[in-house]
Design a protein around this motif. Structure first.
Motif, PDB file in Angstrom:
ATOM      1  N   UNK A 136       0.685   2.481  -2.469  1.00 53.86           N
ATOM      2  CA  UNK A 136       0.583   1.760  -2.102  1.00 53.86           C
ATOM      3  C   UNK A 136      -0.197   1.064  -2.998  1.00 53.86           C
ATOM      4  N   UNK A 137      -0.659  -0.311  -3.143  1.00 54.49           N
ATOM      5  CA  UNK A 137      -2.113  -1.531  -3.335  1.00 54.49           C
ATOM      6  C   UNK A 137      -0.912  -2.350  -2.592  1.00 54.49           C
ATOM      7  N   UNK A 138      -1.643  -3.592  -1.951  1.00 51.55           N
ATOM      8  CA  UNK A 138      -1.366  -4.841  -1.810  1.00 51.55           C
ATOM      9  C   UNK A 138      -2.539  -5.614  -1.229  1.00 51.55           C
ATOM     10  N   UNK A 139      -2.232  -7.067  -1.742  1.00 48.03           N
ATOM     11  CA  UNK A 139      -3.534  -7.921  -1.256  1.00 48.03           C
ATOM     12  C   UNK A 139      -3.298  -8.331  -0.012  1.00 48.03           C
ATOM     13  N   UNK A 140      -4.164  -7.820   0.656  1.00 52.11           N
ATOM     14  CA  UNK A 140      -4.590  -8.255   2.213  1.00 52.11           C
ATOM     15  C   UNK A 140      -3.884  -7.852   2.928  1.00 52.11           C
ATOM     16  N   UNK A 141      -3.687  -8.891   4.155  1.00 51.28           N
ATOM     17  CA  UNK A 141      -2.848  -8.311   5.263  1.00 51.28           C
ATOM     18  C   UNK A 141      -1.003  -8.989   4.983  1.00 51.28           C
ATOM     19  N   UNK A 142      -0.785  -8.261   3.660  1.00 46.18           N
ATOM     20  CA  UNK A 142       0.839  -8.773   3.348  1.00 46.18           C
ATOM     21  C   UNK A 142       1.661  -8.247   3.975  1.00 46.18           C
ATOM     22  N   UNK A 165       0.221 -11.385 -11.653  1.00 52.35           N
ATOM     23  CA  UNK A 165       0.295 -11.975 -10.044  1.00 52.35           C
ATOM     24  C   UNK A 165       0.073  -9.640  -9.839  1.00 52.35           C
ATOM     25  N   UNK A 166      -0.942 -10.318  -8.274  1.00 52.17           N
ATOM     26  CA  UNK A 166      -1.474  -9.340  -7.622  1.00 52.17           C
ATOM     27  C   UNK A 166      -2.118  -8.564  -8.914  1.00 52.17           C
ATOM     28  N   UNK A 167      -2.579  -8.750  -9.505  1.00 47.71           N
ATOM     29  CA  UNK A 167      -3.583  -7.631 -10.255  1.00 47.71           C
ATOM     30  C   UNK A 167      -4.717  -7.319  -9.784  1.00 47.71           C
ATOM     31  N   UNK A 168      -4.964  -6.478 -10.507  1.00 39.92           N
ATOM     32  CA  UNK A 168      -6.872  -5.684  -9.885  1.00 39.92           C
ATOM     33  C   UNK A 168      -7.609  -6.529 -10.145  1.00 39.92           C
ATOM     34  N   UNK A 169      -8.753  -7.168  -9.777  1.00 43.49           N
ATOM     35  CA  UNK A 169      -9.575  -7.662 -10.488  1.00 43.49           C
ATOM     36  C   UNK A 169     -10.789  -6.972 -10.894  1.00 43.49           C
ATOM     37  N   UNK A 170     -10.762  -5.961 -10.435  1.00 45.34           N
ATOM     38  CA  UNK A 170     -11.905  -4.553 -10.642  1.00 45.34           C
ATOM     39  C   UNK A 170     -10.921  -3.254 -11.927  1.00 45.34           C
ATOM     40  N   UNK A 218      -8.981  -6.490  -0.791  1.00 51.39           N
ATOM     41  CA  UNK A 218      -9.771  -7.962  -0.125  1.00 51.39           C
ATOM     42  C   UNK A 218      -8.809  -8.950  -1.625  1.00 51.39           C
ATOM     43  N   UNK A 219      -8.265 -10.144  -1.036  1.00 47.17           N
ATOM     44  CA  UNK A 219      -7.928 -10.789  -2.096  1.00 47.17           C
ATOM     45  C   UNK A 219      -8.598 -11.413  -2.160  1.00 47.17           C
ATOM     46  N   UNK A 248      -0.316 -14.210  -1.683  1.00 46.99           N
ATOM     47  CA  UNK A 248       0.429 -11.888  -1.553  1.00 46.99           C
ATOM     48  C   UNK A 248       0.121 -12.006  -3.085  1.00 46.99           C
ATOM     49  N   UNK A 249       0.308 -12.925  -4.319  1.00 46.02           N
ATOM     50  CA  UNK A 249       0.163 -12.893  -5.563  1.00 46.02           C
ATOM     51  C   UNK A 249      -0.670 -12.668  -6.089  1.00 46.02           C
ATOM     52  N   UNK A 250      -2.071 -13.621  -5.270  1.00 50.24           N
ATOM     53  CA  UNK A 250      -3.222 -13.388  -6.211  1.00 50.24           C
ATOM     54  C   UNK A 250      -3.577 -12.488  -6.595  1.00 50.24           C
ATOM     55  N   UNK A 251      -4.957 -12.240  -7.266  1.00 52.05           N
ATOM     56  CA  UNK A 251      -5.858 -11.304  -7.930  1.00 52.05           C
ATOM     57  C   UNK A 251      -6.826 -10.746  -6.646  1.00 52.05           C
TER      58      UNK A 251
END
Length: 556
Positions: free
Chosen positions: A322-328, A259-264, A350-351, A360-363
């Motif tokens: 700190x980093x997080x996906x989208x507008x979580x 969960x919440x891992x970088x795609x890059x 960008x999620x 919120x848990x998507x890459x």
């Protein structure tokens, strides 16, 4: 001493929920209630740049701002003799007519039905005679909740009464395996604060338990965040027993997490390496080694998740990306940074959510140029504030630190707002007053101390139309625009009053501009004809304290 009994299902059923303190027969205050100023910490965010403008405005006017925060007392109490814990790894606690709400996962819907199902399980009931402390609670299988919310209760009780209690912990998270496991880290964290394995009472999932002397600690977290006193206790204990690892820059990456891992992730790793960040596999380290990484770290990079909970042990003035996906809108870690008077770069990516599971848990993608900008902002963070004590962020001016309250205006029938409201208001209601029409006005006496003033508003907008995301609110003071926000629910808006709107004026003449004003009748939500815009609950004028740099504090 313990003794086992035959299955004994009570016919009684709790009639209502109660919080822990309501059931305490005796109690001891471990930390007094207090108020603390949480300073503005965010010096950089990229939310608007990647399309989350409304989210950024909301964060600037709420989470990011400096605020005077109340913290509840930390209380150690004794529960009534005969208090029972239900089996099934529920950790539900009840006594006679009351079920303890603190032990129920908020995701549980029909608690009476769930109670009946748990209580009906064909388990033996084991009676525990010796003094115990309740530690087991929902969420203990997540490291961040264990270290930030559950472990601190054990630490505070042990600090007050060394060696007195056995600690009630779930068997599932304390059963060791041949290889290093989650249970290894749990037991290491207890041992680090003087609680050995011999004092851990493992709660089996196939038993009910009845306690003759069960104690509990409440009040570690308040609405404002984790109690700073508890944070200082935890850091102080580790500072005295652990040698810091000595890495100035630290990156906590979620390599083995789905969960919440970088795609890059490869590109992020290269960038962090170039910027001299130490990048350990933190899950392979002992609890003490994890804490040692944070004790003296000057800059920390991490995804919002359990790896950042060790910010509890970070030094004053720590700088965090700190980093997080989208507008979580997670604000779990931000108060930890504020409590350390740190500096924060809140980055979003960008999620890549595909519609399954939690968004919120998507890459998600980390934008490399924004990471570089965040590092550069944090490298010169104290200079961002300068002599004025202000942070310029996302087009808004935030005071680094608030001072005392200069004026308090309360709307509603029991408030004092009617002394100051002029044009564009409806009649006061129980807790609020509606502003009606496209604008409304107030006149306030100008405080004598006008070296720096923040105008705070507690407001609510009822967003009735599907196409209406929020209602804009702009504020003008003595003819000078001072800012505003888009209000889409309850909001606290903080606006710095510039010198141009204070000098040479005896009053503060305020105009609230709210052009979207629609009656409930027009929108098909009742027969109210008032052209309501925004509901006002409270207004405060706060002083701005001066800001000292780290060097100035050290010199003092």
């Amino acid at each position: 001493m313990t003794k086992r009994a035959t299955p004994n299902r009570s016919a009684a059923t709790p009639k209502s929920l109660a919080q822990l303190p309501a059931l305490f027969t005796t109690c001891e205050t471990l930390a007094q209630p207090f108020e603390a100023v949480l300073p503005a910490s965010v010096v950089f965010t990229n939310a608007a740049r990647i399309g989350f403008d409304a989210f950024e405005r909301r964060m600037v006017n709420s989470t990011y701002r400096s605020r005077l925060a109340p913290f509840d007392p930390v209380v150690l109490g004794k529960l009534p003799s005969g208090t029972t814990m239900l089996g099934g790894d529920s950790y539900w606690i009840w006594h006679e007519a009351f079920l303890v709400s603190d032990q129920i996962n908020p995701l549980v819907g029909n608690w009476p039905q769930s109670f009946e199902e748990l209580n009906a399980m064909p388990f033996e009931t084991e009676t525990i005679d010796e003094p115990c402390l309740l530690v087991a609670r929902y969420g203990d299988v997540t490291w961040g909740h264990w270290v930030g919310e559950i472990l601190p209760r054990a630490i505070m009780a042990e600090r007050a009464h060394p060696g007195r209690f056995r600690f009630v912990v779930g068997q599932a998270i304390t059963t060791m395996s041949a290889a290093r496991s989650y249970a290894t880290a749990i037991l290491e964290s207890l041992a680090a604060f003087g609680i050995g394995n011999d004092r851990v009472l493992q709660i089996r999932p196939d038993r009910h338990y009845r306690f003759k002397s069960l104690h509990a600690v409440s009040g570690i977290w308040s609405m404002a965040g984790m109690n700073p006193v508890v944070m200082d206790v935890m850091r102080g204990a580790m500072r005295n027993s652990i040698v810091p690892a000595g890495h100035q820059r630290l990156a906590i990456l979620r390599r083995g997490n789905q969960t919440r891992r970088f795609s890059n992730s490869d590109a992020v790793e290269r960038l962090l390496s170039e910027r001299r960040f130490h990048r350990p596999s933190i899950e392979s380290l002992s609890f003490s080694e994890q804490v040692g990484l944070f004790l003296d770290a000057e800059m920390i990079f991490g995804v919002q998740g359990s790896g950042l909970i060790n910010l509890i042990f970070a030094p004053q003035g720590v700088r965090v990306i700190s980093m997080a996906p989208g507008a979580w809108p997670d604000s779990y870690f931000h108060p930890l940074i504020q409590a350390r008077e740190g500096w924060h770069a809140d980055l979003r990516g960008p999620t890549l959510w595909g519609g399954e599971g939690l968004q919120r848990d998507a890459p998600f993608m980390a934008i490399e140029s924004d990471i570089v900008a965040a590092i550069e902002h944090l490298e010169q963070a104290p200079a961002v504030v300068g002599r004025s004590g202000m942070i310029e962020l996302a087009g808004a001016t935030l005071p680094r630190r608030l001072g005392g309250k200069l004026m308090d205006v309360v709307f509603g029938t029991a408030g004092n707002a009617a002394d100051y409201t002029r044009f564009g208001w409806s009649h006061p209601e129980a807790t609020h007053t509606w502003a009606v029409g496209p604008f409304s006005t107030m006149r306030l006496p100008k405080p004598h101390d006008n070296s720096g003033i923040v105008l705070e508003l507690d407001v609510v907008a009822l967003v009735l139309d599907r196409g209406l995301v929020g209602r804009p609110l702009d504020v003008v003071v003595n003819g000078v625009p001072v800012g505003g926000a888009v209000v889409d629910s309850f909001s606290t808006i903080a606006l710095v009053l510039p010198p141009a709107c204070l000098a040479g004026h005896e009053w503060l003449d305020i105009v609230f501009i709210h052009p979207v004003c629609l009656s409930p009748r027009r929108t098909g939500h009742g027969d109210d004809d008032r052209e309501t815009a925004i509901s006002f609950l409270a207004l405060r004028l706060m002083a701005i304290d001066g800001v000292q740099t780290g060097e100035q504090r050290a010199a003092a």
